[in-house]
Every structure is written in structure tokens, then in C-alpha cells.
Design an enzyme around this catalytic site. Structure first.
Site, short mmCIF file in Angstrom:
data_model
loop_
_atom_site.label_atom_id
_atom_site.label_comp_id
_atom_site.label_asym_id
_atom_site.label_seq_id
_atom_site.Cartn_x
_atom_site.Cartn_y
_atom_site.Cartn_z
N GLY A 204 19.94 18.17 9.54
CA GLY A 204 21.11 18.35 10.39
C GLY A 204 21.61 19.79 10.34
O GLY A 204 21.91 20.39 11.38
N GLY B 228 12.74 9.92 13.71
CA GLY B 228 12.03 8.94 12.90
C GLY B 228 11.44 9.63 11.68
O GLY B 228 12.05 10.55 11.12
N TYR C 294 12.40 1.80 4.26
CA TYR C 294 12.79 2.92 5.12
C TYR C 294 11.96 2.91 6.40
O TYR C 294 12.46 3.10 7.50
CB TYR C 294 12.55 4.20 4.32
CG TYR C 294 12.87 5.49 5.02
CD1 TYR C 294 14.19 5.87 5.23
CD2 TYR C 294 11.86 6.35 5.44
CE1 TYR C 294 14.49 7.08 5.85
CE2 TYR C 294 12.14 7.55 6.05
CZ TYR C 294 13.46 7.91 6.26
OH TYR C 294 13.76 9.11 6.87
#
Ligand code: GDP
Length: 317
Positions: free
Chosen positions: A26, A115, A145
Site C-alpha cells: 500500500g 491477489g 490465505y
């Protein structure tokens, strides 16, 4: 290299939401977007708990993002994945479902779901291409996950098919870089070994410990290259097929440990703890599709490791 595909969506002047921006990816996407003349919206998990549908709805209704980088996730290395299965599956399913559904309801124009290379079957032919999704059993250590991330890819596809939303997904290979998690219990291998080699050098030890046999083969991508690829796809890709991001560096874990020892300036040699899991024997991505769109990584492994180590020395050590 192929010529860059024509833009299909412009971030120019748009309200762009990057969630999970305290995490490594991010933060790198935020760095990359600084040159895009868009209005950046960022949130951390303390500001908006994306696992809570009502929080997501309230925040998105109030802030009206037009483009969304869905990056926030509960993430971790092989040990964290193997020992916290409920968090890895529940948190990620909830985050994806809440953000993707609310994006449709609030008229988000474009959404990129991040993803992971873990979505592919353990025995998939290497390098793995996008068509291998759901063709075989998953690697057991990170199946929780992986199942959640597969659901995210499928959510993006389903909302595109049923509602015509321009939602896409991309799976980067193993990432490393500034802002990585250096906690040895939950980190991925590159950050873990940088931290261990650094500690061994500082303590005058002859060795540092590497989990597993050292033989697994992995591909590594520097996080700012990954962020550049995500922005590239946001602006130039619109299709239901997920896209691999992996034209990074291929090497064994042993070779990675040796490269890290060089970068850190550690004179000893790594040792291998065979009682720890290897995970997938080999995990490489076939990124032909991304290459055809005209994107290529530019940061060499040792250059990326040096930048990561510099960040570690300044912020963590
Ligand atoms: P994976 O690619 O999903 O398996 O994620 P990791 O980055 O956690 O692990 C990659 C490989 O590095 C596995 O074979 C691990 O066993 C190996 N490895 C070696 N030492 C370490 C370490 O200290 N931490 C982690 N996370 N992995 C390590």
C-alpha cells in the site's frame, strides 16, 4: 519489450483509494501515485476496519472513491500462515467481500484486487500461468490465505459478469522492499533473512539460520516495481482474466541467503534448519500476459535488497 497497451482508464483527477497503506505494498502504491495527479484517499485498519461491513459502507459512502486499489489484507510468511489459519481465511474473505460489494453499490469506476501467487496449485507446471487457477490442490501451509485470495479473484470476475463492474485482479509473486515486515514470526523470507544476517553480523556470530532445506525456488519482485505494475494495470487492463506480476528474479532460498549475506556485509555462512517447512518446492510466475501489455520490472535483486537493507537500518534496526 512490447509497446505499452493503450490506456483504458485514467486516474487523472480521480479520487483514488489505497487501503492497507501502512503495509509495504500500500505504501509503495501511494509513493507511485504521487506522480499521477489524482486525489489520494488512504485508510489504515485503525481508521476503518474493513472486516466490518457497516464501517466499509459508511466510509465509502462518505468518501466516494472512484478508483480502488484493494490491497489491505491479513498477510504473513510461511509460519504465520500455517499457525493462524482462521485469521488468514476470515479476515481476507471479509475484507474482499465488503469492499467489492460496496464498490458496486457506490458506483466505483475501477477496482484492482491484489491477489497472490499462492492462489495456484502446489503442483502447477512452472512457471505458472494464469490458466492454472483451480486446476489442483493447494500448498497446505498457505491454503487458508490462498482460498481467500481465490475468492477475491472470483468476486472481481463475478461482479464484472453480473453487474458490468470494471473490476480486475492481479497476482504478484513474492515481494520485498522498504516497509516490509521484519518480525521473524510473521515475516516473509527476504525480510527475515536481512534481519537475521544483520543480527548475526552485529553479534559477531559465524552463521545465521535459514528455515527449511534452502532448495525451494522462488521469484522475487521489488515492491516499487510491483506498485508500478499495479498502477499500469489499473490504467491499461480491463478483463476478467487475472494477471500475473512476476518478471522478477528467480533463485533458490540458499542463493537468496547468500545474496543477503553480501548485501549486509556478513562474512559467515547461512545454516539450514530442516525441521522448518519448505512450503512449495518451486513458485515462479509466467508473466507473458503482462509482458505483452508492455510492462517490465526494472530493479535488480541486489539493488532492491540494498535499498531494503538501508530502510531497515534507518527504521527498524
Ligand atoms: P512462501 O513463498 O509462501 O513459502 O513464503 P515465505 O517467504 O515465508 O517463505 C519462502 C521460503 O523461504 C520457504 O521455503 C521458507 O521455508 C524459506 N525460509 C527460510 N528462512 C526463512 C525465514 O526466516 N522466514 C520465512 N518466512 N521463510 C524462510
Amino acid at each position: 519489450m512490447a509497446k505499452a497497451a493503450k490506456p483504458v482508464y485514467s486516474l487523472h483527477g480521480k479520487r483514488v483509494w489505497v487501503n492497507g497503506y501502512r503495509g509495504m505494498v500500500g505504501a509503495a502504491v501511494v509513493r507511485r501515485l504521487q506522480s499521477e495527479s489524482c486525489t489520494l484517499l488512504t485508510t489504515t485498519s485503525e481508521e476503518v476496519d474493513l472486516r466490518r461491513q457497516s464501517d466499509v459502507e459508511a466510509w465509502m459512502a462518505a468518501n466516494r472513491p472512484q478508483a480502488v486499489f484493494l490491497i489491505a489484507a491479513t498477510v504473513g510468511g510461511i509460519l504465520a500462515n500455517d499457525t493462524r489459519p482462521a485469521e488468514f481465511i476470515y479476515d481476507n474473505l471479509a475484507i474482499e467481500a465488503n469492499v467489492i460489494d460496496t464498490a458496486r453499490k457506490t458506483g466505483v469506476e475501477k477496482l484492482l484486487f491484489m491477489g497472490s501467487a499462492c492462489v495456484y496449485p502446489r503442483e502447477a507446471p512452472q512457471p505458472i500461468n494464469e490458466d492454472c487457477l483451480l486446476t489442483g490442490p493447494l500448498e497446505p501451509t498457505n491454503q487458508w490465505y490462498a482460498v481467500a485470495k481465490i475468492a477475491g479473484v472470483k468476486l472481481a470476475q463475478a461482479y464484472r459478469r453480473q453487474y458490468g463492474c470494471d473490476f480486475i485482479s492481479a497476482q504478484p509473486i513474492n515481494l520485498f522492499g522498504p516497509g516490509d515486515n521484519f518480525d521473524l514470526e510473521s515475516s516473509h523470507v527476504a525480510a527475515a533473512l536481512l534481519s537475521k544476517a544483520h543480527a548475526a553480523k552485529a553479534d559477531g556470530k559465524a552463521t545465521f539460520e535459514v528455515w527449511g532445506s534452502g532448495n525451494p525456488v522462488r521469484e522475487f519482485l521489488y515492491v516499487d516495481d510491483a506498485a508500478d505494475a499495479l498502477v499500469f494495470l489499473m490504467e491499461r487492463y480491463s478483463d476478467e482474466l487475472p494477471i500475473n506480476i512476476g518478471p522478477g528474479q528467480v533463485l533458490t532460498i540458499r542463493e537468496l541467503a547468500e545474496a543477503i549475506a553480501r548485501v549486509v556485509g556478513f562474512q559467515g555462512a547461512p545454516t539450514f534448519d530442516a525441521s522448518k517447512p519448505d512450503g512449495m518446492p518451486k513458485k515462479l510466475l509466467d508473466s507473458t500476459r503482462l509482458g505483452r501489455l508492455g510492462w517490465k520490472a526494472t530493479t535488480g535483486l541486489e539493488d532492491g535488497l540494498r535499498k531494503t537493507y538501508a530502510w531497515f537500518l534507518e527504521n527498524v534496526a
